[in-house]
Design an enzyme around this catalytic site. Structure first.
Site, PDB file in Angstrom:
ATOM      1  N   LYS A 121       0.816  -1.217   0.199  1.00 46.59           N
ATOM      2  CA  LYS A 121       0.002  -0.059   0.024  1.00 46.59           C
ATOM      3  C   LYS A 121       0.679   1.202  -0.078  1.00 46.59           C
ATOM      4  O   LYS A 121       0.644   2.126  -0.757  1.00 46.59           O
ATOM      5  CB  LYS A 121      -0.972   0.178   1.235  1.00 46.59           C
ATOM      6  N   ASP A 139      -6.134   0.345   1.736  1.00 43.54           N
ATOM      7  CA  ASP A 139      -6.096   0.274   3.245  1.00 43.54           C
ATOM      8  C   ASP A 139      -7.427  -0.290   3.529  1.00 43.54           C
ATOM      9  O   ASP A 139      -8.215  -0.632   2.745  1.00 43.54           O
ATOM     10  CB  ASP A 139      -5.538   1.524   3.670  1.00 43.54           C
TER      11      ASP A 139
END
Length: 204
Positions: A121, A139
């Site tokens: 991420k 996320d």
């Protein structure tokens, strides 16, 4: 309504509410963005933005950050969660950028993911926000919204990322990522959410 139709309608709502979403983390270049994103884990963007000005004044480059004692980094970032491990990773990733990439943050997602403390991420955020490369950082918050809106039934963020990438064109991925973050904060919280008043949940 198919997922594609739903995504198109959601995209129009996001474009109306957040036409030009700003990057929420203060930074001046790929390195300072990378450090800020590492700091944002288990912390808020607002808290990160409170500590990074002093940190970046002290060490604005990978060379300066690599030379900075770990305990001094930790002292400046103490109010962000997981400060001891973050201080260690920030010093190590700065050293790696100096040693392995000539002091320049690599413009490659696989190389970014090799850096200490940098997951998929974080690497995706740097690719899209620092380098303008198509990426869709997912996320837990975006994972939650995608499920709530019926855009993905995935059990993990990797699968949700793949599902969302199929629903919007590559050139929109970075914008959609930011729009979903801002929308979640303002209209679609995890708890005590009134779906009837939500611009998306009320129909999705």
């Amino acid at each position: 309504m198919t997922r594609a139709e739903k995504a198109k309608k959601i995209g129009a709502i996001l474009d109306r509410l957040f036409p030009q979403p700003d990057i929420p983390l203060g930074h001046v270049d790929p390195f300072t963005l990378l450090v800020a994103v590492v700091l944002s884990a288990q912390s808020t963007d607002a808290q990160v933005n409170r500590v990074t000005p002093a940190l970046f004044r002290r060490a604005p480059t990978p060379v300066a950050m690599a030379k900075m004692p770990e305990h001094e980094i930790m002292k400046l970032i103490r109010s962000c969660g997981l400060a001891p491990s973050k201080a260690r990773n920030i010093k190590r990733l700065a050293q790696a950028v100096v040693d392995e990439y000539g002091g320049r943050v690599p413009q490659d997602i696989d190389e970014l993911e090799k850096l200490p403390g940098v997951g998929h991420k974080t690497a995706s955020v740097v690719m899209v926000q620092a380098f303008g490369e198509p990426a869709f950082p997912v996320d837990t918050h975006i994972h939650r919204l995608a499920a709530r809106w019926g855009l993905s039934r995935a059990k993990n963020v990797a699968r949700t990322e793949a599902d969302l990438k199929k629903l919007w064109p590559r050139q929109e991925w970075g914008k959609r990522h930011l729009q979903m973050i801002y929308f979640g904060r303002k209209y679609c919280p995890a708890r005590n959410h009134d779906k009837s008043s939500c611009p998306i949940c009320s129909w999705a």
